[in-house]
Motif scaffolding. Structure first.
Motif, PDB file in Angstrom:
ATOM      1  N   ALA A   1      -3.861   5.425  10.126  1.00 58.03           N
ATOM      2  CA  ALA A   1      -3.264   6.746  10.342  1.00 58.03           C
ATOM      3  C   ALA A   1      -2.765   7.331   9.027  1.00 58.03           C
ATOM      4  O   ALA A   1      -2.927   8.528   8.749  1.00 58.03           O
ATOM      5  N   ALA A   2      -2.149   6.482   8.195  1.00 59.73           N
ATOM      6  CA  ALA A   2      -1.647   6.955   6.902  1.00 59.73           C
ATOM      7  C   ALA A   2      -2.787   7.410   5.999  1.00 59.73           C
ATOM      8  O   ALA A   2      -2.670   8.433   5.299  1.00 59.73           O
ATOM      9  N   LEU A   3      -3.876   6.671   6.008  1.00 66.26           N
ATOM     10  CA  LEU A   3      -5.036   7.052   5.198  1.00 66.26           C
ATOM     11  C   LEU A   3      -5.639   8.363   5.694  1.00 66.26           C
ATOM     12  O   LEU A   3      -5.975   9.257   4.901  1.00 66.26           O
ATOM     13  N   ARG A   4      -5.766   8.496   6.994  1.00 68.36           N
ATOM     14  CA  ARG A   4      -6.366   9.704   7.568  1.00 68.36           C
ATOM     15  C   ARG A   4      -5.496  10.930   7.286  1.00 68.36           C
ATOM     16  O   ARG A   4      -5.993  12.001   6.959  1.00 68.36           O
ATOM     17  N   ASP A   5      -4.192  10.771   7.388  1.00 70.05           N
ATOM     18  CA  ASP A   5      -3.287  11.907   7.175  1.00 70.05           C
ATOM     19  C   ASP A   5      -3.229  12.326   5.707  1.00 70.05           C
ATOM     20  O   ASP A   5      -3.105  13.515   5.396  1.00 70.05           O
ATOM     21  N   SER A   6      -3.290  11.363   4.805  1.00 68.58           N
ATOM     22  CA  SER A   6      -3.165  11.671   3.374  1.00 68.58           C
ATOM     23  C   SER A   6      -4.492  12.059   2.737  1.00 68.58           C
ATOM     24  O   SER A   6      -4.509  12.717   1.690  1.00 68.58           O
ATOM     25  N   LEU A   7      -5.590  11.652   3.366  1.00 68.41           N
ATOM     26  CA  LEU A   7      -6.922  11.950   2.838  1.00 68.41           C
ATOM     27  C   LEU A   7      -7.763  12.574   3.956  1.00 68.41           C
ATOM     28  O   LEU A   7      -8.648  11.920   4.522  1.00 68.41           O
ATOM     29  N   PRO A   8      -7.503  13.818   4.308  1.00 68.81           N
ATOM     30  CA  PRO A   8      -8.207  14.466   5.428  1.00 68.81           C
ATOM     31  C   PRO A   8      -9.726  14.408   5.261  1.00 68.81           C
ATOM     32  O   PRO A   8     -10.259  14.649   4.173  1.00 68.81           O
TER      33      PRO A   8
ATOM     34  N   ALA B   1       2.426   2.484   6.824  1.00 68.87           N
ATOM     35  CA  ALA B   1       2.608   3.875   6.403  1.00 68.87           C
ATOM     36  C   ALA B   1       2.537   4.054   4.894  1.00 68.87           C
ATOM     37  O   ALA B   1       2.197   5.143   4.402  1.00 68.87           O
ATOM     38  N   SER B   2       2.831   2.996   4.137  1.00 66.91           N
ATOM     39  CA  SER B   2       2.802   3.120   2.675  1.00 66.91           C
ATOM     40  C   SER B   2       1.398   3.343   2.122  1.00 66.91           C
ATOM     41  O   SER B   2       1.236   3.709   0.957  1.00 66.91           O
ATOM     42  N   ALA B   3       0.364   3.145   2.957  1.00 71.91           N
ATOM     43  CA  ALA B   3      -1.011   3.404   2.516  1.00 71.91           C
ATOM     44  C   ALA B   3      -1.204   4.858   2.092  1.00 71.91           C
ATOM     45  O   ALA B   3      -2.134   5.173   1.343  1.00 71.91           O
ATOM     46  N   ALA B   4      -0.326   5.742   2.541  1.00 68.44           N
ATOM     47  CA  ALA B   4      -0.440   7.157   2.166  1.00 68.44           C
ATOM     48  C   ALA B   4      -0.323   7.358   0.663  1.00 68.44           C
ATOM     49  O   ALA B   4      -0.876   8.318   0.114  1.00 68.44           O
ATOM     50  N   THR B   5       0.380   6.448  -0.033  1.00 69.48           N
ATOM     51  CA  THR B   5       0.552   6.613  -1.477  1.00 69.48           C
ATOM     52  C   THR B   5      -0.737   6.367  -2.247  1.00 69.48           C
ATOM     53  O   THR B   5      -0.841   6.733  -3.422  1.00 69.48           O
ATOM     54  N   LEU B   6      -1.732   5.777  -1.585  1.00 68.72           N
ATOM     55  CA  LEU B   6      -3.005   5.485  -2.269  1.00 68.72           C
ATOM     56  C   LEU B   6      -3.772   6.744  -2.621  1.00 68.72           C
ATOM     57  O   LEU B   6      -4.746   6.686  -3.379  1.00 68.72           O
TER      58      LEU B   6
END
Length: 222
Positions: A18-25, A90-95
């Motif tokens: 979810a974090a990856l999808r939200d941060s990298l549409p 959730a921290s995956a969003a920082t990638l």
């Protein structure tokens, strides 16, 4: 394209995806599931990822190799490719910072270094990894075994097939440096399921050290 390495991460895989999808549409999500027995593959599919899983464990390197080859067969020109571990949550969003670095031409291979140390042993396996990379290609990374990496497709193809098991990241770094690609590390506020100074933790690091030695020997022969 993101390829997420997973083994028995049913509790965290959905949050990571979810974090990856939200941060990298628009990113295509693949999960390399190493024969998890806790429903990781099913949780990943429910979260919308493509899953590559086999009937028995093959180790991280072999399983992520299979997922990467499957992904490239469907999309030979995927743009930036992100590799990461399933336990980031959730921290995956920082990638996203790694992907942006490669897209901006700052480097060909961007590697995440954890800004905060969580868990760990006495540093023997980590020290060997640094020594092996320096000996093989002259590089001196701060985060030699970080599984969080973004790269150009050319770098991915250069590193395939990945070194076996936990030696995968050592192999990627050595192969990339030897091929003349630029590597840069970025400190990110990441979280993961760390192993401490317990029996299981030391067993995990012993397996890492074994695989690091195998990666060193295979690249030295190469």
């Amino acid at each position: 394209m993101a390829i997420v390495a997973a083994r028995n991460e049913a509790d965290s895989i959905a949050a990571t995806l979810a974090a990856l999808r939200d941060s990298l549409p628009g990113i295509t999500l693949w999960v390399a599931d190493d024969a998890s027995g806790d429903g990781t593959a099913e949780a990943a599919m429910a979260a919308g990822a493509r899953v590559v899983s086999r009937g028995r464990p093959h180790g991280k390197g072999a399983n992520v190799t299979a997922a990467a080859e499957a992904a490239l067969s469907e999309d030979p020109d995927p743009g930036v490719v992100l590799l990461c571990d399933a336990d980031l949550g959730a921290s995956a969003a920082t990638l996203v910072r790694l992907v942006e670095a490669v897209e901006a031409g700052e480097c060909d291979l961007a590697v995440a270094a954890f800004s905060r140390r969580v868990g760990g042993g006495f540093g023997v396996a980590l020290g060997f990894a640094r020594w092996a990379i320096r000996r093989l290609c002259g590089a001196a990374p701060a985060a030699p075994i970080s599984g969080q990496r973004a790269m150009r497709p050319e770098v991915l193809r250069e590193a395939l097939p990945f070194a076996d098991g936990f030696g995968m990241e050592i192999g990627i770094t050595v192969d990339a440096v030897r091929a003349g690609y630029r590597i840069h590390e970025y400190e990110l506020d990441l979280e993961h399921r760390a192993t401490g100074r317990s029996v299981s933790g030391f067993a995990h690091r012993a397996a890492q050290l074994r695989d690091f030695a195998r990666a060193y020997l295979s690249r030295r022969r190469g």
